[in-house]
Design a protein around this motif. Structure first.
Motif, PDB file in Angstrom:
ATOM      1  N   TYR A  31       0.824  -1.200   0.000  1.00  0.00           N
ATOM      2  CA  TYR A  31       0.000   0.000   0.000  1.00  0.00           C
ATOM      3  C   TYR A  31       0.866   1.261   0.000  1.00  0.00           C
ATOM      4  CZ  TYR A  31      -4.271  -2.620   0.859  1.00  0.00           C
ATOM      5  OH  TYR A  31      -5.336  -3.459   0.738  1.00  0.00           O
ATOM      6  N   TYR A  33       0.418   5.778  -0.506  1.00  0.00           N
ATOM      7  CA  TYR A  33      -0.561   6.865  -0.396  1.00  0.00           C
ATOM      8  C   TYR A  33       0.073   8.192  -0.789  1.00  0.00           C
ATOM      9  CZ  TYR A  33      -2.527   3.362   2.801  1.00  0.00           C
ATOM     10  OH  TYR A  33      -2.992   2.196   3.355  1.00  0.00           O
ATOM     11  N   TYR A  35      -0.728  12.238   0.165  1.00  0.00           N
ATOM     12  CA  TYR A  35      -1.468  13.226   0.948  1.00  0.00           C
ATOM     13  C   TYR A  35      -0.967  14.616   0.557  1.00  0.00           C
ATOM     14  CZ  TYR A  35      -2.931   9.621   4.334  1.00  0.00           C
ATOM     15  OH  TYR A  35      -3.491   8.526   4.955  1.00  0.00           O
ATOM     16  N   GLY A  42      -4.701  20.101   8.092  1.00  0.00           N
ATOM     17  CA  GLY A  42      -3.982  18.871   8.403  1.00  0.00           C
ATOM     18  C   GLY A  42      -3.538  18.194   7.124  1.00  0.00           C
ATOM     19  N   LEU A  43      -3.525  16.885   7.131  1.00  0.00           N
ATOM     20  CA  LEU A  43      -3.191  16.118   5.926  1.00  0.00           C
ATOM     21  C   LEU A  43      -4.467  15.507   5.364  1.00  0.00           C
ATOM     22  CD1 LEU A  43      -0.598  15.641   8.072  1.00  0.00           C
ATOM     23  CD2 LEU A  43       0.231  14.456   6.042  1.00  0.00           C
ATOM     24  N   LEU A  45      -5.999  12.906   2.220  1.00  0.00           N
ATOM     25  CA  LEU A  45      -5.643  11.857   1.277  1.00  0.00           C
ATOM     26  C   LEU A  45      -6.071  12.233  -0.135  1.00  0.00           C
ATOM     27  CD1 LEU A  45      -4.524   8.949   0.948  1.00  0.00           C
ATOM     28  CD2 LEU A  45      -6.884   8.157   1.256  1.00  0.00           C
ATOM     29  N   GLU A  59      -9.897  11.647  -0.425  1.00  0.00           N
ATOM     30  CA  GLU A  59     -10.795  12.752  -0.072  1.00  0.00           C
ATOM     31  C   GLU A  59     -10.716  13.932  -1.042  1.00  0.00           C
ATOM     32  OE1 GLU A  59     -11.418  15.550   3.941  1.00  0.00           O
ATOM     33  OE2 GLU A  59      -9.762  14.126   3.792  1.00  0.00           O
ATOM     34  N   THR A  94       2.167   1.665   4.152  1.00  0.00           N
ATOM     35  CA  THR A  94       1.607   0.947   5.294  1.00  0.00           C
ATOM     36  C   THR A  94       2.524  -0.208   5.643  1.00  0.00           C
ATOM     37  OG1 THR A  94      -0.671   1.530   4.794  1.00  0.00           O
ATOM     38  CG2 THR A  94      -0.319  -0.439   6.107  1.00  0.00           C
ATOM     39  N   ASP A 101      -2.000  -2.375  10.763  1.00  0.00           N
ATOM     40  CA  ASP A 101      -1.243  -1.661   9.739  1.00  0.00           C
ATOM     41  C   ASP A 101      -1.034  -0.214  10.156  1.00  0.00           C
ATOM     42  OD1 ASP A 101      -3.077  -3.479   7.252  1.00  0.00           O
ATOM     43  OD2 ASP A 101      -1.081  -3.869   8.065  1.00  0.00           O
ATOM     44  N   GLN A 103       0.865   3.640   9.202  1.00  0.00           N
ATOM     45  CA  GLN A 103       1.380   4.424   8.088  1.00  0.00           C
ATOM     46  C   GLN A 103       2.630   5.177   8.484  1.00  0.00           C
ATOM     47  OE1 GLN A 103      -1.153   6.926   5.752  1.00  0.00           O
ATOM     48  NE2 GLN A 103      -2.711   5.350   5.537  1.00  0.00           N
TER      49      GLN A 103
ATOM     50  N   TYR B  32      -8.993   2.848  14.865  1.00  0.00           N
ATOM     51  CA  TYR B  32      -7.544   2.981  14.998  1.00  0.00           C
ATOM     52  C   TYR B  32      -7.239   4.456  15.107  1.00  0.00           C
ATOM     53  CZ  TYR B  32      -2.627   3.034  13.561  1.00  0.00           C
ATOM     54  OH  TYR B  32      -1.279   3.249  13.488  1.00  0.00           O
ATOM     55  N   TYR B  36       0.649  11.648  15.450  1.00  0.00           N
ATOM     56  CA  TYR B  36       1.877  11.896  14.717  1.00  0.00           C
ATOM     57  C   TYR B  36       2.528  13.177  15.233  1.00  0.00           C
ATOM     58  CZ  TYR B  36       0.853   8.313  11.251  1.00  0.00           C
ATOM     59  OH  TYR B  36       0.624   7.104  10.623  1.00  0.00           O
ATOM     60  N   PHE B  89      -0.416  15.856  15.309  1.00  0.00           N
ATOM     61  CA  PHE B  89      -1.654  15.555  14.602  1.00  0.00           C
ATOM     62  C   PHE B  89      -2.279  14.289  15.169  1.00  0.00           C
ATOM     63  CE2 PHE B  89      -1.440  18.511  11.080  1.00  0.00           C
ATOM     64  CZ  PHE B  89      -0.088  18.759  10.919  1.00  0.00           C
ATOM     65  N   GLN B  96      -9.654  -1.196   6.276  1.00  0.00           N
ATOM     66  CA  GLN B  96     -10.077  -2.364   5.521  1.00  0.00           C
ATOM     67  C   GLN B  96      -8.877  -3.304   5.460  1.00  0.00           C
ATOM     68  OE1 GLN B  96     -10.741  -0.006   2.016  1.00  0.00           O
ATOM     69  NE2 GLN B  96     -11.464   1.468   3.515  1.00  0.00           N
ATOM     70  N   ALA B  99      -5.478  -1.849   4.288  1.00  0.00           N
ATOM     71  CA  ALA B  99      -5.475  -0.417   4.006  1.00  0.00           C
ATOM     72  C   ALA B  99      -5.640   0.347   5.314  1.00  0.00           C
ATOM     73  CB  ALA B  99      -6.597  -0.054   3.049  1.00  0.00           C
ATOM     74  N   ASN B 100      -5.356   1.581   5.281  1.00  0.00           N
ATOM     75  CA  ASN B 100      -5.420   2.382   6.491  1.00  0.00           C
ATOM     76  C   ASN B 100      -5.583   3.833   6.098  1.00  0.00           C
ATOM     77  OD1 ASN B 100      -5.235   3.289   9.066  1.00  0.00           O
ATOM     78  ND2 ASN B 100      -3.223   2.457   9.493  1.00  0.00           N
ATOM     79  N   ASN B 101      -6.718   4.188   5.534  1.00  0.00           N
ATOM     80  CA  ASN B 101      -6.923   5.549   5.056  1.00  0.00           C
ATOM     81  C   ASN B 101      -7.204   6.457   6.236  1.00  0.00           C
ATOM     82  OD1 ASN B 101      -6.622   4.400   2.593  1.00  0.00           O
ATOM     83  ND2 ASN B 101      -8.770   4.497   2.028  1.00  0.00           N
ATOM     84  N   LEU B 102      -6.231   7.282   6.568  1.00  0.00           N
ATOM     85  CA  LEU B 102      -6.296   8.105   7.755  1.00  0.00           C
ATOM     86  C   LEU B 102      -7.004   9.421   7.502  1.00  0.00           C
ATOM     87  CD1 LEU B 102      -2.659   7.621   9.080  1.00  0.00           C
ATOM     88  CD2 LEU B 102      -4.746   6.756  10.136  1.00  0.00           C
ATOM     89  N   PHE B 103      -7.820   9.818   8.481  1.00  0.00           N
ATOM     90  CA  PHE B 103      -8.393  11.150   8.522  1.00  0.00           C
ATOM     91  C   PHE B 103      -7.688  11.897   9.655  1.00  0.00           C
ATOM     92  CE2 PHE B 103     -11.804  10.750   5.516  1.00  0.00           C
ATOM     93  CZ  PHE B 103     -12.059   9.388   5.486  1.00  0.00           C
ATOM     94  N   PHE B 104      -7.102  13.047   9.292  1.00  0.00           N
ATOM     95  CA  PHE B 104      -6.275  13.783  10.249  1.00  0.00           C
ATOM     96  C   PHE B 104      -7.021  14.954  10.858  1.00  0.00           C
ATOM     97  CE2 PHE B 104      -1.897  12.257  10.022  1.00  0.00           C
ATOM     98  CZ  PHE B 104      -1.962  11.404   8.941  1.00  0.00           C
ATOM     99  N   GLY B 105      -6.660  15.280  12.100  1.00  0.00           N
ATOM    100  CA  GLY B 105      -7.034  16.561  12.675  1.00  0.00           C
ATOM    101  C   GLY B 105      -6.201  17.668  12.046  1.00  0.00           C
TER     102      GLY B 105
END
Lengths: 114, 114
Positions: A31, A33, A35, A42-43, A45, A59, A94, A101, A103, B32, B36, B89, B96, B99-105
């Motif tokens: 995997y 990514y 960003y 922030g960050l 995707l 996003e 990942t 997992d 990142q 999860y 960071y 952050f 999934q 995968a690990n699609n992160l949403f950040f602050g």
């Protein structure tokens, strides 16, 4: 550093020109990514890849395309750069851990679109 | 809209004090929650992470407190040091397979005064 390199590290370009950023990894991670990081957001995707030739949108994918023809390389292309795409771009991979997992991020590419 | 809300935006703490950064989320599918740390000109580095089956996780001077019912989690930095001055952050994801699609602050800029 999870064996991630990004090139170029800095780039200044003009509106309307195509730009390609490269992410290279040496540890054979499946995997990868892309960003973007902007103040106040922030960050976020852009796109991710779950294997060679397998990619999906994140996003904020509008205006960006990606390609992954080899496991080690994940390319981000701005077909026609706009000033709103001025940002710092980070690649991530990942890696499995005891929590599942996790990142890990590359050093980033600072892109300025004039 | 921001899936993970982070506060405060900036924080100034005396050396030896406790730094506390808070995050909140709405998506109950998130399972999860990593934190960071990012220094200027560098990529974000994974600091500590937690899954919702525990309410607290401690690694050295860094502790995550997790409140599943309130959908909130926080980072505590004990005995804060000038070297801790960085942007922090929080993030969340609903992984999934692989995968690990992160949403950040949006980040908290911490300054520790000597």
């Amino acid at each position: 550093d999870a064996g991630i390199t990004q090139s170029p590290r800095h780039k200044v370009t003009e509106t309307g020109t195509p730009v390609t950023l490269r992410c290279h990894q040496t540890e054979n991670h499946r995997y990868m990514y892309w960003y973007r990081q902007d103040p106040g957001h922030g960050l976020r995707l852009i796109h991710y890849s779950y294997g060679v030739k397998d990619t999906d949108k994140g996003e904020v994918s509008d205006g960006y395309s990606v390609s992954r023809s080899k496991t080690e390389d994940f390319l981000l292309t701005l077909e026609s750069a706009t000033s709103s795409q001025t940002s710092v771009y980070f690649c991530a991979i990942t890696r499995a851990s005891t929590l599942g997992d996790e990142q890990f991020f590359g050093p980033g590419t600072r892109l300025t679109v004039l | 809209q921001q899936q993970v809300k982070q506060s405060p935006q900036s924080l100034i703490v005396q050396k030896g004090g406790i730094s506390i950064i808070n995050c909140a989320y709405e998506n109950t599918a998130f399972d999860y929650f990593p934190w960071y740390q990012q220094f200027p000109g560098k990529g974000p580095a994974l600091l500590i992470a937690i899954r919702p089956d525990v309410s607290e996780k401690k690694e050295g001077r860094f502790t995550i407190s997790f409140n599943k019912s309130a959908k909130q989690f926080s980072l505590h930095i004990m005995d804060s040091q000038p070297g801790d001055s960085a942007t922090y952050f929080c993030a969340a994801s609903a992984p999934q397979t692989g995968a690990n699609n992160l949403f950040f602050g949006t980040g908290t800029r911490l300054t520790v005064i000597p």
